[in-house]
Design an enzyme around this catalytic site. Structure first.
Site, PDB file in Angstrom:
ATOM      1  N   GLY A  18       0.622  -5.074   0.887  1.00  0.00           N
ATOM      2  CA  GLY A  18      -0.575  -5.091   0.029  1.00  0.00           C
ATOM      3  C   GLY A  18      -0.314  -5.732  -1.325  1.00  0.00           C
ATOM      4  CD  GLU A  76       1.893  -5.416   5.660  1.00  0.00           C
ATOM      5  OE1 GLU A  76       2.785  -6.289   5.811  1.00  0.00           O
ATOM      6  OE2 GLU A  76       1.125  -5.404   4.700  1.00  0.00           O
ATOM      7  CD  GLU A  81      -2.485  -7.556   2.865  1.00  0.00           C
ATOM      8  OE1 GLU A  81      -2.158  -6.394   2.528  1.00  0.00           O
ATOM      9  OE2 GLU A  81      -3.083  -7.817   3.932  1.00  0.00           O
ATOM     10  CB  ALA A  88      -0.872  -0.012   1.242  1.00  0.00           C
TER      11      ALA A  88
END
Ligand code: COA
Length: 263
Positions: A115, A138, A118, A69
C-alpha cells in the site's frame, strides 16, 4: 492552516507547497484505518485551499516511506471486509490522489511496500532517496495489491515488469526504479525534500487552472470509460474562458511575468 491528526502531519513550505507526513514511524508508517481517514480529511481540505498549489507526501523517520497496509489490522478480515477495505481505500485516497487537481509528489525514503508503493504511484510523480526499496510483497502474504497497484504499476513500468514485481514480491532499489520509470529522480536522503521543492517552485509560477486541466486530460487517457483526446479538446477549449488564460497571454504580450490567481 491545514488540519493535522494523530498519524498525519501537515506543514506549509515555500512555493505554495504543503508537506504531508504519514507519522507512524514505530510501525514503519503502515496505513491503518485511522491514517487513511486522516489523510482523506487532509486531502479534502487541501483540494479547496487556494494557497496550496502542490503537495509532497512523505513518511516520518529514516526507515520507511510507508511499509504497506497495516497487516495486524486486516489479519482477521472476512472476504466482505477485505473487499470493503480495498474499495474504501480506492475511493478515499488512491483514486482521489490520482485525480487531485494539484500536483502531488511522493518523496520516498526507505521502504515503499505494498500500500505504500500504491500510495506513491497514485501520486502524479515520485522522487526517491538512494536508500529507497520498492516492492509489492502481497503475494507472500496470500493477497494481491488492493489499492490500485495491479493497474497503476503497469501504466508506469509496462506489463512485463509489473508482472515480475507483483508475482515475485521482490523489492527493487532506487536505481532500478529510476531505470524502469517508476521514480522520476533519485537523490541523497538529505536532498529529498529540497529536490521536490525545486519541482514545486516551477509549478508555483504556472497557471493552477491549466495544471488541473492537464491532470484531467492526462488521466482521461488511462480511464477506459473516457476518450482522452476528446477530454483534451474540451479542456483545451475551456482554458480560453479562464482568468489565468487572460493573465498568461497578457503577461506574455506585455513582456512581464504572469501573476496567476487560479480562476
Ligand atoms: N503492517 C503492520 N505493521 C508493520 C508493517 C505493516 N505493513 N510493516 C512493518 N510493521 C511494523 C512491524 O510489525 C514492527 O512492529 P513491532 O516493533 O511492534 O513488532 C515495526 O513495524 C518495525 O518493523 P520490523 O519488521 O521490525 O522492521 P525490519 O527492519 O525488521 O523489516 C520490513 C522491515 C519492511 C522488511 C518489514 O517490516 C516488513 O516486511 N513489513 C511488511 C511489508 C509488507 O508486507 N507490506 C505489504 C502489506 S499488504
Amino acid at each position: 492552516m491545514i488540519a493535522t491528526g494523530q498519524f498525519v502531519i501537515t506543514e506549509m513550505l515555500e512555493h505554495h507547497t504543503l508537506l504531508i507526513t504519514i507519522n507512524r514511524p514505530d510501525k514503519l508508517n503502515a496505513l491503518n484505518r485511522k491514517t487513511i481517514e486522516e489523510l482523506h480529511d487532509v486531502l479534502v481540505e487541501v483540494e479547496q485551499n487556494k494557497d496550496v498549489r502542490s503537495v509532497i507526501i512523505t513518511g516520518a523517520g529514516e526507515k520507511a516511506f510507508v511499509a504497506g497496509a497495516d497487516i495486524a489490522e486486516f489479519a482477521n478480515y472476512s472476504i466482505e471486509e477485505g473487499k470493503q477495505m480495498s474499495s474504501l481505500g480506492h475511493f478515499k485516497i488512491f483514486n482521489f490522489l490520482e485525480n487531485f487537481s494539484k500536483p502531488t509528489i511522493a518523496a520516498i525514503r526507505g521502504f515503499a511496500l505494498g500500500g505504500g508503493l500504491e500510495l506513491a504511484i497514485a501520486c502524479h510523480f515520485r522522487v526517491a532517496a538512494d536508500n529507497a526499496k520498492l516492492g509489492f510483497p502481497e503475494v507472500g502474504l496470500g493477497v494481491i495489491p488492493g489499492y490500485g497497484g495491479t493497474q497503476r504499476l503497469a501504466h508506469l513500468v509496462g506489463k512485463g515488469k509489473a508482472f515480475e514485481m507483483i508475482l515475485t514480491g521482490e523489492m527493487i532499489d532506487a536505481q532500478d526504479a529510476y531505470k524502469w520509470g517508476l521514480v522520476n529522480h533519485v537523490v541523497t536522503p538529505d536532498a529529498l525534500i529540497s529536490k521536490c521543492l525545486e519541482i514545486t517552485k516551477k509549478i508555483s509560477t504556472k497557471s493552477p487552472t491549466a495544471i488541473a486541466a492537464a491532470i484531467r486530460a492526462i488521466n482521461a487517457g488511462y480511464n477506459p470509460q473516457l476518450n482522452g483526446y476528446e477530454v483534451e479538446i474540451e479542456e483545451f477549449g475551456k482554458s480560453f474562458g479562464t482568468g489565468d488564460f487572460k493573465e498568461g497571454v497578457s503577461a506574455f504580450l506585455e513582456k512581464r511575468k504572469p501573476n496567476f490567481q487560479g480562476n
